[in-house]
Design an enzyme around this catalytic site. Structure first.
Site, short mmCIF file in Angstrom:
data_model
loop_
_atom_site.label_atom_id
_atom_site.label_comp_id
_atom_site.label_asym_id
_atom_site.label_seq_id
_atom_site.Cartn_x
_atom_site.Cartn_y
_atom_site.Cartn_z
N ASP A 1 27.88 36.65 118.46
CA ASP A 1 27.83 36.12 117.09
C ASP A 1 27.87 37.31 116.13
O ASP A 1 26.97 38.15 116.14
CB ASP A 1 26.51 35.36 116.94
CG ASP A 1 26.53 34.35 115.82
OD1 ASP A 1 27.22 34.60 114.83
OD2 ASP A 1 25.82 33.33 115.94
N ASP B 1 30.20 34.56 111.76
CA ASP B 1 29.29 33.85 110.88
C ASP B 1 29.89 33.70 109.46
O ASP B 1 30.45 34.67 108.93
CB ASP B 1 28.01 34.70 110.81
CG ASP B 1 26.86 34.01 110.13
OD1 ASP B 1 26.43 32.95 110.63
OD2 ASP B 1 26.37 34.52 109.10
N GLU C 1 32.83 30.30 111.62
CA GLU C 1 31.96 29.32 110.96
C GLU C 1 32.43 29.20 109.51
O GLU C 1 32.40 30.18 108.77
CB GLU C 1 30.50 29.76 111.00
CG GLU C 1 29.59 28.68 110.47
CD GLU C 1 28.23 29.19 109.98
OE1 GLU C 1 27.30 28.39 109.92
OE2 GLU C 1 28.12 30.39 109.63
N HIS D 1 21.88 25.78 115.78
CA HIS D 1 20.57 26.26 115.36
C HIS D 1 20.29 26.01 113.88
O HIS D 1 19.23 26.37 113.40
CB HIS D 1 20.47 27.76 115.66
CG HIS D 1 21.48 28.55 114.87
ND1 HIS D 1 22.84 28.44 115.09
CD2 HIS D 1 21.33 29.39 113.83
CE1 HIS D 1 23.48 29.19 114.22
NE2 HIS D 1 22.59 29.79 113.43
N ASP D 2 21.27 25.47 113.15
CA ASP D 2 21.07 25.17 111.73
C ASP D 2 20.96 23.67 111.48
O ASP D 2 20.87 23.25 110.33
CB ASP D 2 22.27 25.69 110.90
CG ASP D 2 22.40 27.20 110.94
OD1 ASP D 2 21.37 27.89 111.03
OD2 ASP D 2 23.54 27.69 110.87
C1 GLC Z 1 25.09 30.96 109.21
C2 GLC Z 1 24.11 30.94 110.35
C3 GLC Z 1 22.74 30.73 109.78
C4 GLC Z 1 22.44 31.88 108.87
C5 GLC Z 1 23.52 32.05 107.80
C6 GLC Z 1 23.41 33.37 107.12
O1 GLC Z 1 25.17 29.76 108.54
O2 GLC Z 1 24.47 29.97 111.28
O3 GLC Z 1 21.76 30.59 110.76
O4 GLC Z 1 21.21 31.67 108.24
O5 GLC Z 1 24.81 32.00 108.35
O6 GLC Z 1 23.77 34.39 108.00
#
Ligand code: GLC
Length: 551
Positions: A96, A197, A248, A322-323
């Site tokens: 990641d 990310d 993402e 995880h979010d």
């Molecule tokens: C993404 C991650 C999240 C994090 C954010 C900032 O959305 O999945 O967990 O807090 O980015 O890095």
């Protein structure tokens, strides 16, 4: 056909996966210890959320050093052992990479704060509009204004996330070269996949006030994002065909995703988009309580499925990470039909066109945390919003209720391995509470029960490998307006797959122009005969079936 179309990715949040040394935090050796479990499930990749050196303000999404393992998670040797053992199990590693921002403790930012121009230019510093007024009115995704004042410079720096996560300046070529170096470093360690990310936020456009929103329209899918991704691709992972990548994409548009994940666009292999997980929001507002909108959920998923297919672009398909809260608590149920609904939700996702992702514990039907006190929460976003909601006038108990439902910590409680203390996650004190239901929902119990959610996931993973139609077929919604059913057909040449799901506890019935009895049943969450009769079908609570025919 590239192999990722038939693959399944399993996401590990190392902190909550398995603690090998009793300090209450999961670690890399803990992942190594559980590889046989993952092999049994049949996954092809594990995506590990960040374990680099970090102050852990955002659980590792605030990286202080991209080249070192945070000692809390282990050592480089532990990583190398994990990579080697995973390879023996036929499992590839996906890392990641957080490149939209660093931690404020990163050496680059520290040197920027000392006034070194080279490093100030690694970040985004701007003058305020007037004394005490930040450069723009953009909001941080974790609450509050997105600019932080630095008195020494009489300037502000941009942080789209926490104040401890300053955004990198991708318009600076030196930053892009540093990013490439990091990716190459991990490729050389044998990593076979990358998740990037919030990567669609890296190219900022105009720095102007947003009169109608929180500013996201100025930096989401920004002006140079495709150029920067192609450049990264060409300089690093694009040189190795076997590496898969997923971006993402925060609040993205489908048109942009055609390019991010287009077969010939040389950017990424696939994308995560989140529109289907906002169907229990009010617009973009997450911190409210509204029931989920089933019709909207179907519309969004079907639109993306068909749109991406028409443009030869590839989706990552998923419910959990995880979010996100746990899907069985969110769209299924935890009561009488816990197991049926967990399996139904799995079927809906795993038979879609795209690469399915499983988030740790989802394959066991793990549920939301059900914490009863704010002191049990750890997540920076949840704690910020608990305060912000009260500042906006909500009673503490109402703010708490919203946190309980939407908090990211719902997905972060420790993995439930067995019925021993702390669900077998740790012999120490877990960093975040273990869900009490570990006594009934745990890996050991499910592996001893062939009818478990675990084995159902295993079958879905195997089906994708066996039937090309799941990986490569077209997708056609069936009765998309039906108030209870989530049904679709996949078609590839003479192969047809019908995926029929009752999304609710209430029984339902619908008709198809099809003799359903002529299909073979590949999988279902009910045993014995079902309610098919020629062109009609009667579905029991959360009933799900996968039907197949070769014409
Ligand atoms: C993404 C991650 C999240 C994090 C954010 C900032 O959305 O999945 O967990 O807090 O980015 O890095």
């Amino acid at each position: 056909m590239t192999d990722f179309r038939k693959s399944c990715v399993y996401q590990i949040y190392p902190k909550s996966f398995y603690d090998s040394n009793g300090d209450g935090l999961g670690d890399l050796a803990g992942v190594t210890a559980k590889l046989l479990y993952l092999k049994e499930l049949g996954v092809d990749y594990i995506w590990m959320t960040p374990f680099f050196v970090s102050p852990q303000k955002d659980n590792g999404y605030d990286v202080e050093d991209y080249y070192q393992i945070d000692p809390r998670y282990g050592t480089m040797e532990d990583f190398e052992t994990l990579a080697a053992k995973a390879k023996e199990c036929g499992i590839k590693l996906m890392l990641d990479m957080v490149f939209n921002h660093t931690s404020s403790r990163h050496e680059w930012f520290q040197r920027a704060l000392k006034g070194e121009e080279k490093y100030k230019n690694f970040y985004i510093f701007r003058k305020g509009k007037a004394p005490g007024v930040p450069p723009t009115n953009w909001e941080s995704k974790f609450g509050g204004n997105a600019w932080e004042y630095v008195p020494e410079f009489d300037e502000y720096y941009l942080h789209l996330f926490d104040v401890s996560q300053p955004d990198l300046n991708w318009d600076n070529e030196e930053v892009r070269l540093e990013v490439q170096k990091i990716v190459r470093f991990w490729m050389e360690k044998g990593v076979r996949g990358f998740r990037f990310d919030v990567v669609n936020l890296i190219s900022k456009g105009e720095f102007a006030d947003d009169e109608t929103g929180d500013g996201r329209r100025f930096y989401t899918d920004g002006p140079n994002v495709h150029k920067y991704l192609r450049e990264l691709n060409e300089a690093t992972f694009g040189q190795d065909e076997g590496i898969i990548t997923v971006g993402e994409m925060s609040s993205t548009s489908m048109e942009n995703c055609f390019r991010y994940a287009g077969q010939d666009s040389h950017e990424l292999s696939m994308v995560f988009s989140f529109h289907h997980l906002k169907v229990d929001f009010m617009g973009n507002e997450k911190w409210v309580l509204v029931p989920f909108d089933f019709q909207k959920l179907k519309n969004i998923l079907f639109d993306w499925q068909q749109g991406m297919a028409e443009h030869n672009a590839w989706n990552a398909v998923f419910w959990c990470n995880h979010d996100q809260p746990r899907v069985v608590s969110r769209f299924g149920q935890e009561g009488k039909y816990w197991k049926e609904s967990a399996k139904m939700l799995a079927t809906v996702i795993h038979c879609l066109r795209g690469t399915p992702y499983i988030y740790q514990g989802e394959e066991l039907g793990m549920t939301n945390a059900h914490f009863t006190d704010i002191s049990q929460y750890r997540d920076v976003e949840s704690l910020n919003y608990y305060r912000i909601l009260q500042e906006k006038g909500l009673q503490a108990k109402d703010a708490f209720r919203i946190i309980q439902i939407h908090s990211r910590d719902n997905g972060r409680t420790p993995m439930q391995w067995d019925e021993s203390v702390n669900g077998g996650f740790t012999t120490g004190t877990p960093w975040i509470g273990v869900n009490d239901n570990y006594r009934t929902i745990n890996a050991e119990a499910e592996m001893a029960d062939e009818d478990s959610v675990f084995y159902y996931y295993k079958k879905l993973i195997a089906l994708r490998k066996e039937y090309d139609v799941i990986a490569d077929g077209d997708i056609l919604p069936i009765s998309p307006k039906d108030p209870s059913a989530f049904a679709y057909e996949r078609r590839l040449g003479n192969q047809r797959l019908l995926v029929i799901n009752n999304f609710y506890e209430r029984e339902c019935e619908f008709c198809l122009e099809e003799n359903l009895d002529s299909f073979e049943k590949l999988l279902s969450n009910y045993k014995g005969p079902d309610g098919r009769s020629m062109g009609r079908i009667h579905l029991r609570p959360y009933e799900s079936m996968v039907l197949y025919k070769k014409e």
